[in-house]
Design an enzyme around this catalytic site. Structure first.
Site, PDB file in Angstrom:
ATOM      1  N   ARG A  83      -8.415  12.532  12.493  1.00 21.11           N
ATOM      2  CA  ARG A  83      -6.899  12.451  12.695  1.00 21.11           C
ATOM      3  C   ARG A  83      -6.086  13.665  12.733  1.00 21.11           C
ATOM      4  NH1 ARG A  83      -5.217   7.153   9.094  1.00 21.11           N
ATOM      5  NH2 ARG A  83      -3.446   7.308  10.374  1.00 21.11           N
ATOM      6  N   ARG A  89      -6.807  -2.901   9.988  1.00 21.87           N
ATOM      7  CA  ARG A  89      -5.935  -3.952  10.612  1.00 21.87           C
ATOM      8  C   ARG A  89      -6.715  -4.468  11.894  1.00 21.87           C
ATOM      9  NH1 ARG A  89      -2.024  -2.913   7.237  1.00 21.87           N
ATOM     10  NH2 ARG A  89      -1.447  -0.823   6.751  1.00 21.87           N
ATOM     11  N   LYS A  96       0.768  -1.262   0.072  1.00 16.39           N
ATOM     12  CA  LYS A  96       0.038  -0.088   0.101  1.00 16.39           C
ATOM     13  C   LYS A  96       0.745   1.258  -0.036  1.00 16.39           C
ATOM     14  CE  LYS A  96      -2.496   1.202   3.879  1.00 16.39           C
ATOM     15  NZ  LYS A  96      -2.556   2.563   4.435  1.00 16.39           N
ATOM     16  N   SER A  97       1.782   1.239   0.970  1.00 14.26           N
ATOM     17  CA  SER A  97       2.723   2.471   0.765  1.00 14.26           C
ATOM     18  C   SER A  97       3.428   2.743  -0.308  1.00 14.26           C
ATOM     19  CB  SER A  97       3.708   2.154   2.175  1.00 14.26           C
ATOM     20  OG  SER A  97       3.231   2.373   3.235  1.00 14.26           O
ATOM     21  N   GLN A 116       5.263   9.498   7.012  1.00 12.76           N
ATOM     22  CA  GLN A 116       4.277  10.370   6.226  1.00 12.76           C
ATOM     23  C   GLN A 116       4.520  11.952   6.419  1.00 12.76           C
ATOM     24  OE1 GLN A 116       0.311   9.295   7.976  1.00 12.76           O
ATOM     25  NE2 GLN A 116       0.113   7.542   6.871  1.00 12.76           N
ATOM     26  N   ARG A 149      -5.578   2.532  18.089  1.00  8.01           N
ATOM     27  CA  ARG A 149      -5.488   0.797  17.992  1.00  8.01           C
ATOM     28  C   ARG A 149      -5.122   0.293  19.507  1.00  8.01           C
ATOM     29  NH1 ARG A 149      -2.790   0.918  12.157  1.00  8.01           N
ATOM     30  NH2 ARG A 149      -4.793   0.711  11.006  1.00  8.01           N
ATOM     31  N   ASP A 171       2.561  -0.685  11.958  1.00 11.15           N
ATOM     32  CA  ASP A 171       1.274  -1.299  11.647  1.00 11.15           C
ATOM     33  C   ASP A 171       0.784  -2.716  11.861  1.00 11.15           C
ATOM     34  OD1 ASP A 171       0.694   1.061  10.562  1.00 11.15           O
ATOM     35  OD2 ASP A 171       1.229   0.678   8.478  1.00 11.15           O
TER      36      ASP A 171
END
Ligand code: S3P
Length: 425
Positions: free
Chosen positions: A120, A384, A21-22, A165, A341, A310
C-alpha cells in the site's frame, strides 16, 4: 476458514454493533500521548486495533484489561524507543497515524506489515511529513519503513486527496511540532481525530475543510467508543435486501462524516429510521431500524465519497438489487485499500450473477438481478470483501462458498455470531 452461505430467512430482532475501528485506533494512540492514565470502554477487538494496542505497549505504555469491555492505558512514562520493529499487521490506519507520532520523537523506529500492507502507498504521509522535517528510510515509499525521529516544524498542507489517515497523521505530527500545522482537503473526510483532540484539550481549530493545530499536550480523559457504522453497514444492507427483514442495530456512530451510507440507502428508497440519538465521548450515536425495501438505483459521487468510502463494496451489493442503473464514481482510492476493491467487487459480484462493470474510479451496476450463487468467492485478504460477499450470499438462489472468511477478524470478529442472532427463526 472457508464457509458456505445459504439463502437466508428474514433478519429479525436487535443486535448491538461492536466498537468503531477508527475511533478505537485513535483512543489507543491518543491515550499513549497523555502522560497519564486513560480508560477506554467498548474498544474494537478486531486485529487492526490490536496491532495498535500492541504497538503502544512496545513504545512503553502499560495496558491492563479491566474486564471484557474496558482497558486501562497507563502512559505516565514518556514514549521510549521500542526494542524491536513495530508490527502494523494489516492496518493502514495504524501505520499512517503512528508515522505522525513517531516522526517527531527523539528516537528511531522501524515498522513493517503483512503482504497486503507492504503493497500500500505510504507516499501520501511520507511526503508531507518530510516537508515538516521528518526523516525516513524506505524502498519506493512502501513498508518496511525506518523512521528517524526529529523535531518537526508546522506546515500549511493542501492535500489533493480527501483522507482522514493523511489528515490525522499530520495533526498528530503537529501536536508535537513547532508553530502551526494546517491541513486542507478537497472534501471533508472522517473527523474523529478532530473531535477526540477537542475532547482531550488540544489547541485545534476547524474551518470547513481546513484544520489547524498548535503544539499541545493531550489531557488524559476516559473514552467510550461507539459502535462502528462500517460494521453496521453489512446488516443494514442485509436487512434491506432479504425479504421481510426488520431489525434494530443498536449503538451505531452516526457522525456526519461517516454516515454517507444512511443518506445513500435512504435515497435508494431504503426504510431506515434513526432512534434514540445521543452523544458519546463527543460522537453522535443512534439506534438504527432497517426494514426490507424495494430499492431503486442512484448516483454516488463527489463529496459523499469520503463519507462512505469503506461501505462501497456492500453498497454495490445493494445496487445489484435496486431497480435501474447505479453509478459510483470519484472512488479511485478504493484501488489502494486492503485489496483493489474495484476489481475485487466487480469480479466476485459478477460470479454471483450481478450485472456490474468497473470503471477507473467506480462502478456501473444494473439492477435488479437475481443472484444465482453456486460458486466460490475469494476475499483477497480483505475483510470488507468477505463480508460484502456474505451479505450477497444471503439472497443467492444456491449456496456460495467463501474462501478464507477469517479475514473478517481484521475489523469484525463478531460478524457471524451477530448474523446468527438475527436469523434465528
Ligand atoms: C480511516 C480512514 C479511511 C478508511 C480507513 C480508516 C481512518 O482511509 O478507508 O478504513 O481511520 O482514518 P483514508 O483516510 O485513507 O481514506
Amino acid at each position: 476458514m472457508d464457509i458456505t452461505v445459504k439463502k437466508s430467512v428474514p433478519l429479525k430482532g436487535e443486535i448491538e454493533i461492536p466498537a468503531d475501528k477508527s475511533i478505537t485506533h485513535r483512543a489507543f494512540m491518543f491515550a499513549a500521548l497523555t502522560k497519564g492514565k486513560v480508560k477506554v470502554s467498548n474498544y474494537s477487538k478486531g486485529a487492526d486495533c490490536m496491532s495498535t494496542l500492541k504497538i503502544i505497549q512496545d513504545l512503553g505504555c502499560s495496558v491492563e484489561f479491566i474486564n471484557d469491555k474496558e482497558v486501562l492505558i497507563n502512559a505516565e512514562n514518556s514514549l521510549k524507543e521500542p526494542k524491536e520493529a513495530l508490527d502494523c499487521g494489516n492496518s493502514g490506519t495504524t501505520t499512517r497515524l503512528m508515522m505522525g507520532i513517531l516522526a517527531g520523537q527523539n528516537f528511531n523506529t522501524k515498522m513493517f506489515g503483512d503482504a497486503s500492507l507492504s503493497k500500500r502507498p505510504m507516499k501520501r504521509v511520507i511526503a508531507p511529513l518530510e516537508l515538516m522535517g521528518a526523516k525516513f528510510k524506505h524502498n519506493d515509499y512502501k513498508m518496511p519503513i525506518e523512521i528517524q525521529g526529529t523535531q518537526l516544524q508546522g506546515i500549511d498542507y493542501n492535500s489533493t486527496l480527501a483522507s482522514a489517515q493523511v489528515k490525522s497523521c499530520l495533526l498528530l505530527a503537529g501536536l508535537n511540532a513547532e508553530g502551526i500545522t494546517s491541513f486542507t482537503e478537497p472534501y471533508k473526510s472522517r473527523n474523529h481525530t478532530e473531535l477526540m483532540f477537542e475532547y482531550m484539550g488540544a489547541d485545534i481549530n476547524v474551518e470547513g475543510n481546513r484544520v489547524s493545530i498548535k503544539k499541545s499536550q493531550l489531557q488524559p480523559k476516559d473514552i467510550t467508543v461507539c459502535g462502528d457504522i462500517s460494521s453496521a453497514a453489512f446488516f443494514m444492507v442485509a436487512a434491506l435486501i432479504v425479504p421481510n427483514s426488520d431489525i434494530i442495530i443498536k449503538n451505531v456512530g452516526i457522525n456526519e462524516t461517516r454516515s454517507g451510507i444512511i443518506d445513500v440507502l435512504k435515497a435508494m428508497n431504503g426504510h431506515i429510521e434513526l432512534l434514540n440519538k445521543r452523544i458519546v465521548s463527543n460522537e453522535e450515536v443512534a439506534d438504527i431500524r432497517v426494514k426490507y425495501s424495494n430499492l431503486k438505483a442512484t448516483t454516488i459521487e463527489g463529496a459523499i465519497i469520503p463519507r462512505l468510502i469503506d461501505e462501497i463494496p456492500v453498497i454495490a451489493v445493494a445496487a445489484s438489487q435496486a431497480e435501474g442503473t447505479t453509478i459510483i464514481k470519484d472512488a479511485g482510492d478504493l484501488r489502494n485499500k486492503e485489496a483493489d476493491r474495484i476489481t475485487a467487487v466487480k469480479t466476485e459480484l459478477q460470479k454471483l450473477g450481478a450485472d456490474i462493470e468497473e470503471t477507473q474510479d467506480g462502478f456501473i451496476i444494473n439492477g435488479k438481478t437475481e443472484l444465482k450463487g453456486d460458486c466460490e468467492i475469494e476475499c483477497y485478504h480483505d475483510h470488507r470483501i468477505a463480508m460484502s460477499a456474505y451479505v450477497a450470499g444471503l439472497i443467492c438462489k444456491k449456496p456460495i462458498k467463501i474462501n478464507e472468511f477469517q479475514w473478517v477478524d481484521i475489523s469484525f470478529p463478531e460478524f457471524l455470531e451477530l448474523n446468527s442472532k438475527l436469523t434465528i427463526s
